[in-house]
Every structure is written in structure tokens, then in C-alpha cells.
Design an enzyme around this catalytic site. Structure first.
Site: not given
Ligand code: COA
Length: 437
Positions: A268, A307, A363
Site C-alpha cells: 500500500h 493496481h 508510487d
Molecule cells: N509486478 C509484477 N507482477 C505483478 C505486479 C507487479 N507489481 N502486480 C501484480 N502482478 C501480477 C501478479 O503476480 C499476478 O500475476 P499472475 O496472474 O500470473 O498470478 C497478476 O499480476 C495480478 O496481480 P494481483 O496480485 O492479483 O493483483 P492485485 O489487484 O491483488 O494487487 C497490487 C494489486 C497493487 C497489490 C499489486 O499490483 C502489487 O503488489 N504492486 C506492487 C506494489 C505497489 O506498487 N503498490 C502500490 C499500489 S498504489
């Protein structure tokens, strides 16, 4: 018959039901009538991480993740970022309308006169270890304000709520600046009422021996824009925590501390700090392709990408890039920007990221600007918490006033042992039959 309805046939019983649809949703409680018999609890929905569950009605922030739209109270984020100050936007988010000139004057004056911390709170901050993480200090200090203002517990009194809201908006930059100065071992700087919200924050961060701090206007405006972009983001993890904690009628200082704790995680608000660490690990532009391969192999995530809601682009990221240019004109280009731009370029062309709709989020660039401004990565999430306090409090106030809301209490699908006989200590670890013999 409801105008819009969902017809359901329960194949277990062949019974038919009609569930009304309103605002594109059905009420989960309407499913409870679907039972296999009088002893059946009734049907529930299972939705870990709230992937498809609306937990409230809200009139604060609108996001269309596919179109990359973000609006506070109906106003596009782009217009607010260009034309408003942060305190104007905080008023809008908190109270529903842009302030008139007298309202804004009054609001700015009230916030300005609530920036001081009680000296005991200052001493409380002094008690942290020299290397304490600023976010841990912020969370604890915001919670500690609950002891300074015990009347805050009267959450159903609108006047009490308004006063605590003003206090929190006013004191958040002061706490944030003190956590920063503490980590550097510098003496604390008291607020200066002549300065604007952002300028005063900069004063408390960076004033040294000069008699009066002069903020660079370009940097102060960039900081204000960053604050505007972070003011609210509807039902994100920390807003949901604020609502859940506040639903027990905990006071707003304690609920805000809970929300800030949720913000601190790397998935987050902690992500901007992680972006900088990631850029450090990558080291140089030519190492980007190899790093991307490791991300695709699932070794780690590309921080600042992806996101839950935005699946096209994050409108805040575009505005930040524009704000970054003005900051870099003053500070010079952050060398990490080269790596970030290369990372973005390659990722946006790569099938892995395209297929998963992974784009830079807010971010990705905010950390680079903050670093160019002179902040250490440890303070980045604290910078996020300052403006987001407006959003948390708006969400909290809306929740308190919503007659449909009650204490937040999800259901569970129980997967554990249903019942077992107690096993005395000396018999534990034996095969089950022997233990019960
Ligand atoms: N880098 C690489 N792969 C990513 C990714 C990233 N930053 N974010 C998501 N993915 C991939 C996941 O591994 C998943 O792949 P799969 O389908 O092969 O398993 C797919 O994309 C879907 O991701 P998921 O974790 O289900 O998405 P979510 O909606 O639950 O998660 C976040 C959203 C923001 C938590 C996630 O994108 C993340 O952890 N981002 C990095 C942290 C970040 O920048 N957070 C700030 C948010 S404002």
C-alpha cells in the site's frame, strides 16, 4: 416485483428467488433467505480481499479504473491539482463542497491554529530510538493524541468530530516533521503560522539557524500537488481500516492510527519507499532488462506497478510526472529517473505486463520526486499519510453518519476442527487413538 432483479434457482432445493438489484449490486443479506431447510444458516458470499463486495455507499471519491478517472466529490483530479491548494481540496473531500472564500479563510485559520503538539507529545516522540522508522513513530504518536484529547471519544457529536478533524489535519505535518528531525538527530522546529500548509511543513522539516524559513515556491507547490493527489482514494486498504476501526466508535485518533498502520505496508503506502530501494538494487539503466526478467520469473514484484482498481493507467501518475519536471528544474534531475523511465518503457512494451494490465501507479514516481526534494526513503510513507488523513476522516465521518452502517464484522467460512476432546499435556503428541484411550 422489483424493476431490476436477479432470478436465482437453488439447484439443491429447486426453490426460486428474486433478488432486487440496486445500483448494480444485490444485498448480500438478501441471499440469507436461500436455505436448504429450517436449520440451514442461509447462503453467504465468500469474497476474500473484497474483490467484488461494496462495503458502503460513498459520495466522496469516484474512480473508473478502466478509463483512468479519479474525481473527488465530482471534480476531476487534474483540475483540482492544477487550480487548488491542498487545504481547499481537504475541505472539499471532508465537507462535500469547495469552500467559499470566507469558508476557506476560516478553515485555513483553524487548521493553522491547531498545528502545535502538546509538549508532552513532543517528549513522547523524543523517547523513540534514534533509528526508529518514522512510520512507526507516526502511528504511535497519532494514537497517543487520543490521551491528550479524551473528549474525542464522543464521536456522535458533530462539533466534537469537527474539532478532532481540524486537529488531525493541523497536527499531521507537525508529527511527520518531528519524526523526520528525530531520525536525523535535529532539534524540533515549531510551526510558523505565517506560512501556508506545505511551506510550514517544509519549515518544520528543514529550518536550521535562519531566523525565518523561506520555502522555495516551486517545491512548496509541487508538495501541495502531491498532497492533493494523495488526499483520498475511496475504499483502499487504509480507508477500509479507518471505517472498520471507527465502526466500533473508537475515537478518530485511534482509528487514524489504525489506518496509518495499514498504509505502512509495502503493498500500500509503503510501495514508494520500496520503489527507491528497487531502483538502488537495479543500479543502472543497462541492468533493467535483466531485472524485468526476474520479475517475470516471479522472483519479486515490480514495485510501483499494478493496481487493484486501475487497469489502464493511474491518472495520478501522469500528474506526478508533470510535477516532477518542475521539481527537477530546481533540484536537477534525479539520476534514478533514468532507470525508472527505462523500467517503464520496457515494462509497457512487454507482454507479461500488458496481459496483466500492469501500469506505473502513483508510487512509481512520487518517491523519485521526494528524493529529489531531499527526503530519505524512510519518510515517504509518512508523506503519504499527511494528505490521506483528509480522506480517512472523510470516510470515517461518512461512515458515522450512515444509518445503514453498524460495527464492521465479516462472516467466515469455518474450515477448522468442528469439535475435539481436550487432550491432557502428557498425552499430546501421541497418535490420536492412544491419546483418547
Ligand atoms: N509486478 C509484477 N507482477 C505483478 C505486479 C507487479 N507489481 N502486480 C501484480 N502482478 C501480477 C501478479 O503476480 C499476478 O500475476 P499472475 O496472474 O500470473 O498470478 C497478476 O499480476 C495480478 O496481480 P494481483 O496480485 O492479483 O493483483 P492485485 O489487484 O491483488 O494487487 C497490487 C494489486 C497493487 C497489490 C499489486 O499490483 C502489487 O503488489 N504492486 C506492487 C506494489 C505497489 O506498487 N503498490 C502500490 C499500489 S498504489
Amino acid at each position: 416485483m422489483a424493476e431490476e432483479a436477479l432470478s436465482i434457482v437453488d439447484k439443491r432445493t429447486q426453490a426460486a428467488y428474486e433478488i432486487p438489484i440496486s445500483n448494480g449490486t444485490i444485498r448480500a443479506m438478501d441471499l440469507r433467505q436461500i436455505k436448504t431447510g429450517p436449520d440451514d444458516f442461509g447462503l453467504m458470499t465468500y469474497d476474500p480481499a473484497f474483490m467484488n463486495t461494496a462495503s458502503c455507499r460513498s459520495a466522496i471519491t469516484f474512480i473508473d479504473g478502466d478509463k483512468g478517472i479519479l474525481r473527488y466529490r465530482g471534480y476531476p483530479i487534474e483540475q483540482l491539482a492544477e487550480k487548488c491548494t491542498f487545504l481547499e481540496v481537504a475541505y472539499l473531500v471532508l465537507f462535500g463542497e469547495l469552500p467559499t472564500e470566507p469558508q476557506l479563510k476560516e478553515w485555513v485559520s483553524q487548521v493553522t491554529h491547531h498545528t502545535m503538539l502538546h509538549e508532552t507529545t513532543k517528549r513522547f516522540l523524543e523517547g523513540f530510538r534514534y533509528d526508529a522508522h518514522p512510520m512507526g513513530m507516526l502511528v504511535s504518536t497519532v494514537a497517543a493524541l487520543s490521551t491528550v484529547y479524551p473528549e474525542a471519544k464522543h464521536v456522535l457529536d458533530p462539533n466534537v468530530r469537527k474539532l478532532q478533524i481540524t486537529r488531525l489535519i493541523g497536527k499531521m505535518p507537525t508529527i511527520a516533521a518531528y519524526t523526520y528531525r528525530h531520525s536525523l538527530g535535529y532539534p524540533y522546529v515549531y510551526p510558523d503560522n505565517d506560512l501556508s500548509y506545505s511551506e510550514n511543513f517544509m519549515n518544520m522539516l528543514w529550518k536550521m539557524m535562519e531566523p525565518k524559513y523561506q520555502a522555495n515556491p516551486v517545491m512548496a507547490r509541487a508538495l501541495d500537488i502531491l498532497f492533493i493527489l494523495h488526499a483520498d482514494h475511496e475504499q483502499n486498504c487504509s480507508a477500509n481500516t479507518m471505517r472498520a476501526a471507527g465502526s466500533s466508535q473508537a475515537d478518530p485518533f485511534l482509528s487514524t492510527a489504525a489506518a496509518a498502520a495499514a498504509l505502512s505496508g509495502p503493498l500500500h503506502g509503503g510501495a514508494n519507499e520500496e520503489v527507491l530501494r528497487m531502483l538502488d538494487v537495479i543500479g543502472s539503466k543497462d541492468k533493467v532488462p535483466a531485472y524485468i526478467e526476474k520479475v517475470k520469473a516471479g522472483q519479486f514484484k515490480l514495485m510501483g506497478f499494478g493496481h487493484r482498481i486501475y487497469k489502464n493507467y493511474d491518472p495520478r501518475a501522469s500528474i506526478i510526472k508533470w510535477a516532477a519536471d518542475s521539481v527537477f528544474e530546481v533540484t536537477g534531475r534525479n539520476p534514478k529517473l533514468e532507470i525508472a523511465l527505462e523500467l517503464e518503457r520496457i515494462a509497457l512494451e512487454d507482454e507479461y505486463f500488458i496481459k496483466r494490465k500492469l501500469y506505473p501507479n502513483v508510487d512509481f514516481y512520487s518517491g523519485i520526486i521526494y528524493q529529489a526534494m531531499g527526503f530519505k526513503p524512510e519518510i515517504f510513507t509518512v508523506l503519504f499519510a499527511i494528505p490521506r488523513t483528509a480522506g480517512w476522516l472523510a470516510q470515517w465521518q461518512e461512515m458515522i453518519q450512515d444509518p445503514e452502517q453498524k460495527i464492521a464484522r465479516p462472516r467466515q467460512v469455518f474450515t477448522g476442527h468442528m469439535i475435539r476432546d481436550f487432550v491432557p499435556l502428557e498425552k499430546r503428541g501421541m497418535p490420536a487413538a492412544a491419546a483418547t484411550a
